[in-house]
Motif scaffolding. Structure first.
Motif, PDB file in Angstrom:
ATOM      1  N   ILE A   1       0.878  -1.166   0.000  1.00  9.59           N
ATOM      2  CA  ILE A   1       0.000   0.000   0.000  1.00  9.59           C
ATOM      3  C   ILE A   1       0.917   1.218   0.000  1.00  9.59           C
ATOM      4  CG2 ILE A   1      -1.763   1.287   1.279  1.00  9.59           C
ATOM      5  CD1 ILE A   1      -2.548  -1.439   2.556  1.00  9.59           C
ATOM      6  N   ALA A   2       0.650   2.181  -0.870  1.00  8.35           N
ATOM      7  CA  ALA A   2       1.557   3.316  -0.957  1.00  8.35           C
ATOM      8  C   ALA A   2       0.812   4.634  -1.110  1.00  8.35           C
ATOM      9  CB  ALA A   2       2.526   3.140  -2.129  1.00  8.35           C
ATOM     10  N   LYS A   3       1.392   5.663  -0.549  1.00 11.89           N
ATOM     11  CA  LYS A   3       0.867   7.028  -0.677  1.00 11.89           C
ATOM     12  C   LYS A   3       1.454   7.652  -1.940  1.00 11.89           C
ATOM     13  CE  LYS A   3       1.177  11.558   1.574  1.00 11.89           C
ATOM     14  NZ  LYS A   3       1.745  12.301   2.716  1.00 11.89           N
ATOM     15  N   ALA A   4       0.598   8.313  -2.720  1.00 15.88           N
ATOM     16  CA  ALA A   4       1.059   9.000  -3.924  1.00 15.88           C
ATOM     17  C   ALA A   4       0.737  10.485  -3.822  1.00 15.88           C
ATOM     18  CB  ALA A   4       0.406   8.402  -5.163  1.00 15.88           C
ATOM     19  N   SER A   5       1.638  11.312  -4.320  1.00 16.64           N
ATOM     20  CA  SER A   5       1.433  12.761  -4.251  1.00 16.64           C
ATOM     21  C   SER A   5       0.837  13.324  -5.536  1.00 16.64           C
ATOM     22  CB  SER A   5       2.755  13.462  -3.943  1.00 16.64           C
ATOM     23  OG  SER A   5       3.739  13.119  -4.904  1.00 16.64           O
TER      24      SER A   5
ATOM     25  N   GLU B   1      -0.681  -2.683  -4.592  1.00 19.76           N
ATOM     26  CA  GLU B   1      -2.072  -3.149  -4.545  1.00 19.76           C
ATOM     27  C   GLU B   1      -3.061  -2.014  -4.300  1.00 19.76           C
ATOM     28  OE1 GLU B   1      -4.758  -6.071  -1.719  1.00 19.76           O
ATOM     29  OE2 GLU B   1      -2.688  -6.644  -2.165  1.00 19.76           O
ATOM     30  N   LYS B   2      -2.721  -1.119  -3.367  1.00 13.43           N
ATOM     31  CA  LYS B   2      -3.599   0.015  -3.059  1.00 13.43           C
ATOM     32  C   LYS B   2      -2.771   1.286  -3.045  1.00 13.43           C
ATOM     33  CE  LYS B   2      -6.936  -2.535  -0.219  1.00 13.43           C
ATOM     34  NZ  LYS B   2      -7.585  -2.634   1.121  1.00 13.43           N
ATOM     35  N   ILE B   3      -3.283   2.308  -3.736  1.00 17.22           N
ATOM     36  CA  ILE B   3      -2.598   3.589  -3.792  1.00 17.22           C
ATOM     37  C   ILE B   3      -3.498   4.641  -3.154  1.00 17.22           C
ATOM     38  CG2 ILE B   3      -1.594   5.351  -5.298  1.00 17.22           C
ATOM     39  CD1 ILE B   3      -1.152   3.070  -7.361  1.00 17.22           C
ATOM     40  N   VAL B   4      -2.949   5.390  -2.209  1.00 21.16           N
ATOM     41  CA  VAL B   4      -3.719   6.388  -1.464  1.00 21.16           C
ATOM     42  C   VAL B   4      -3.310   7.791  -1.922  1.00 21.16           C
ATOM     43  CG1 VAL B   4      -4.367   7.233   0.812  1.00 21.16           C
ATOM     44  CG2 VAL B   4      -3.720   4.833   0.523  1.00 21.16           C
TER      45      VAL B   4
ATOM     46  N   PRO C   1      -4.329  11.199  -0.557  1.00 19.35           N
ATOM     47  CA  PRO C   1      -5.108  11.885   0.487  1.00 19.35           C
ATOM     48  C   PRO C   1      -5.923  13.070  -0.006  1.00 19.35           C
ATOM     49  CG  PRO C   1      -2.975  11.271   1.341  1.00 19.35           C
ATOM     50  CD  PRO C   1      -2.935  10.982  -0.132  1.00 19.35           C
ATOM     51  N   GLU C   2      -5.301  13.989  -0.753  1.00 19.81           N
ATOM     52  CA  GLU C   2      -6.033  15.172  -1.201  1.00 19.81           C
ATOM     53  C   GLU C   2      -7.024  14.839  -2.305  1.00 19.81           C
ATOM     54  OE1 GLU C   2      -3.853  18.656  -2.050  1.00 19.81           O
ATOM     55  OE2 GLU C   2      -2.754  18.645  -0.160  1.00 19.81           O
ATOM     56  N   ALA C   3      -6.645  13.954  -3.227  1.00 20.55           N
ATOM     57  CA  ALA C   3      -7.547  13.593  -4.318  1.00 20.55           C
ATOM     58  C   ALA C   3      -8.786  12.870  -3.788  1.00 20.55           C
ATOM     59  CB  ALA C   3      -6.815  12.713  -5.331  1.00 20.55           C
ATOM     60  N   GLU C   4      -8.578  12.001  -2.786  1.00 18.42           N
ATOM     61  CA  GLU C   4      -9.716  11.279  -2.212  1.00 18.42           C
ATOM     62  C   GLU C   4     -10.707  12.267  -1.606  1.00 18.42           C
ATOM     63  OE1 GLU C   4     -10.418   8.154  -2.410  1.00 18.42           O
ATOM     64  OE2 GLU C   4      -8.558   7.555  -3.391  1.00 18.42           O
ATOM     65  N   MET C   5     -10.198  13.302  -0.936  1.00 20.71           N
ATOM     66  CA  MET C   5     -11.080  14.293  -0.333  1.00 20.71           C
ATOM     67  C   MET C   5     -11.791  15.117  -1.413  1.00 20.71           C
ATOM     68  SD  MET C   5      -8.810  15.528   2.942  1.00 20.71           S
ATOM     69  CE  MET C   5     -10.141  16.230   3.898  1.00 20.71           C
ATOM     70  N   GLY C   6     -11.114  15.387  -2.526  1.00 18.21           N
ATOM     71  CA  GLY C   6     -11.727  16.137  -3.606  1.00 18.21           C
ATOM     72  C   GLY C   6     -12.874  15.358  -4.248  1.00 18.21           C
ATOM     73  N   ARG C   7     -12.679  14.069  -4.460  1.00 18.98           N
ATOM     74  CA  ARG C   7     -13.747  13.240  -5.025  1.00 18.98           C
ATOM     75  C   ARG C   7     -14.932  13.172  -4.075  1.00 18.98           C
ATOM     76  NH1 ARG C   7      -9.445  10.383  -7.507  1.00 18.98           N
ATOM     77  NH2 ARG C   7      -9.015   9.141  -5.664  1.00 18.98           N
ATOM     78  N   SER C   8     -14.631  13.120  -2.785  1.00 18.28           N
ATOM     79  CA  SER C   8     -15.705  13.075  -1.796  1.00 18.28           C
ATOM     80  C   SER C   8     -16.523  14.358  -1.828  1.00 18.28           C
ATOM     81  CB  SER C   8     -15.115  12.861  -0.398  1.00 18.28           C
ATOM     82  OG  SER C   8     -16.133  12.789   0.564  1.00 18.28           O
ATOM     83  N   LEU C   9     -15.847  15.497  -2.026  1.00 18.95           N
ATOM     84  CA  LEU C   9     -16.553  16.769  -2.107  1.00 18.95           C
ATOM     85  C   LEU C   9     -17.572  16.748  -3.246  1.00 18.95           C
ATOM     86  CD1 LEU C   9     -17.041  19.774  -1.535  1.00 18.95           C
ATOM     87  CD2 LEU C   9     -15.048  20.273  -2.975  1.00 18.95           C
ATOM     88  N   ALA C  10     -17.160  16.250  -4.417  1.00 16.92           N
ATOM     89  CA  ALA C  10     -18.066  16.197  -5.561  1.00 16.92           C
ATOM     90  C   ALA C  10     -19.273  15.307  -5.267  1.00 16.92           C
ATOM     91  CB  ALA C  10     -17.318  15.675  -6.792  1.00 16.92           C
TER      92      ALA C  10
END
Length: 227
Positions: free
Chosen positions: A101-105, A119-122, A124-133
Motif C-alpha cells: 500500500i503506498a501514498k502517492a502525491s 495493490e492500493k494507492i492512497v 489523500p487530497e484527491a480522495e477528499m476532492g472526489r468526496s466533495l463532488a
C-alpha cells in the motif's frame, strides 16, 4: 476477534506515523522505519508505537535485515520524494512483498506505483476532492478506504458537538480512537498543517484513520447527509 498481524510502515511523516499508531492501538505488531533519526526519536518519545528504527529503505540490503517476509502488508508512506517512494517500492517488490500500500502525491506518481505492482494507492487530497463532488451531488458522503480488515481511512463530516472547538478541546483521539490526517475547509480548501490550537468550523470535513467501528461511532447516521 480479528487475527493479530504484522505491519511495516515506511516513512514517519504525519500520514505514516498515524497509520502506524492506529495499527498498534488496535493490537497489531508494527515496525516503523524512517531515514531520519529525528522522526524515529519523535515517534519513540511520543510513544506512538513500541518499535521504530532508523533505516534507509532505498537500500535493498538494509531492508533484507528486517525479515520482510513476516509482514502481512507494507505501507510506503512517503509522498514528498517521488524518487525515494518509487525506489523503495521497487526494492520491496524485488524482495517478494506481495501486499503493498503506498501514498502517492500526484497522478503520475500513482501510475508509476501501479506499474510496480502496488495493490492500493492512497491519494489523500484527491480522495477528499472526489468526496466533495459526491457530497455536492447528494451521493454517499462517508468515503472510506480500507487499509486492512479493521483499519480504514475515511472522510467524515464534523459532528455538531465539535463546531468552534480546537483540536485539543475535542480530544477526538482519546474519545473515539481516531487520528486526524487532514481537514477540508468549506470551498474545498485543504489544511494539512494541524496543531492542537487548530479551530474546527461547522462546514469542516475530517480525514481520519481508525477502526471501522470507531469511524461509524464518530459519525452518527443522522449527520451523514448534506443539507
Amino acid at each position: 476477534m480479528l487475527k493479530k498481524q504484522n505491519f511495516l510502515v515506511i516513512g514517519l511523516g504525519r500520514f505514516g506515523s498515524n497509520v502506524a499508531k492506529v495499527f498498534y492501538e488496535n493490537g497489531h505488531d508494527v515496525l516503523a522505519i524512517d531515514n531520519s533519526m529525528e522522526a524515529v526519536q519523535k515517534t519513540i518519545d511520543q510513544k506512538l508505537i513500541n518499535n521504530a528504527i532508523q533505516l534507509d529503505a532505498t537500500d535493498s540490503n538494509s531492508l533484507k535485515k528486517i525479515e520482510i517476509e513476516k509482514f502481512a502488508a507494507v505501507i510506503v508512506a512517503i509522498g514528498s520524494s517521488i524518487e525515494d517512494s518509487v525506489l523503495i517500492t521497487a526494492n520491496l517488490r524485488e524482495l517478494g512483498v506481495k501486499k503493498l500500500i503506498a501514498k502517492a502525491s500526484t497522478e503520475m506518481h500513482g501510475k508509476i506505483l501501479e506499474k510496480l505492482g502496488v495493490e492500493k494507492i492512497v491519494y489523500p487530497e484527491a480522495e477528499m476532492g472526489r468526496s466533495l463532488a459526491k457530497q455536492i451531488l447528494g451521493l454517499n458522503t462517508l468515503d472510506e478506504f480500507a487499509l486492512s480488515e479493521d483499519i480504514s481511512i475515511a472522510e467524515v463530516a464534523l459532528p455538531k458537538d465539535f463546531h468552534g472547538k480546537s483540536l485539543s478541546e475535542t480530544n477526538i483521539r482519546a474519545s473515539f480512537g481516531l487520528n486526524i490526517l487532514a481537514i477540508r475547509r468549506a470551498g474545498g480548501d485543504f489544511s494539512l498543517t494541524l496543531t492542537p490550537q487548530t479551530t474546527l468550523q461547522p462546514d469542516d470535513y475530517l480525514l481520519v484513520i481508525g477502526n471501522h467501528a470507531d469511524i461509524e461511532r464518530f459519525q452518527p447516521a443522522k449527520e451523514k447527509t448534506i443539507k
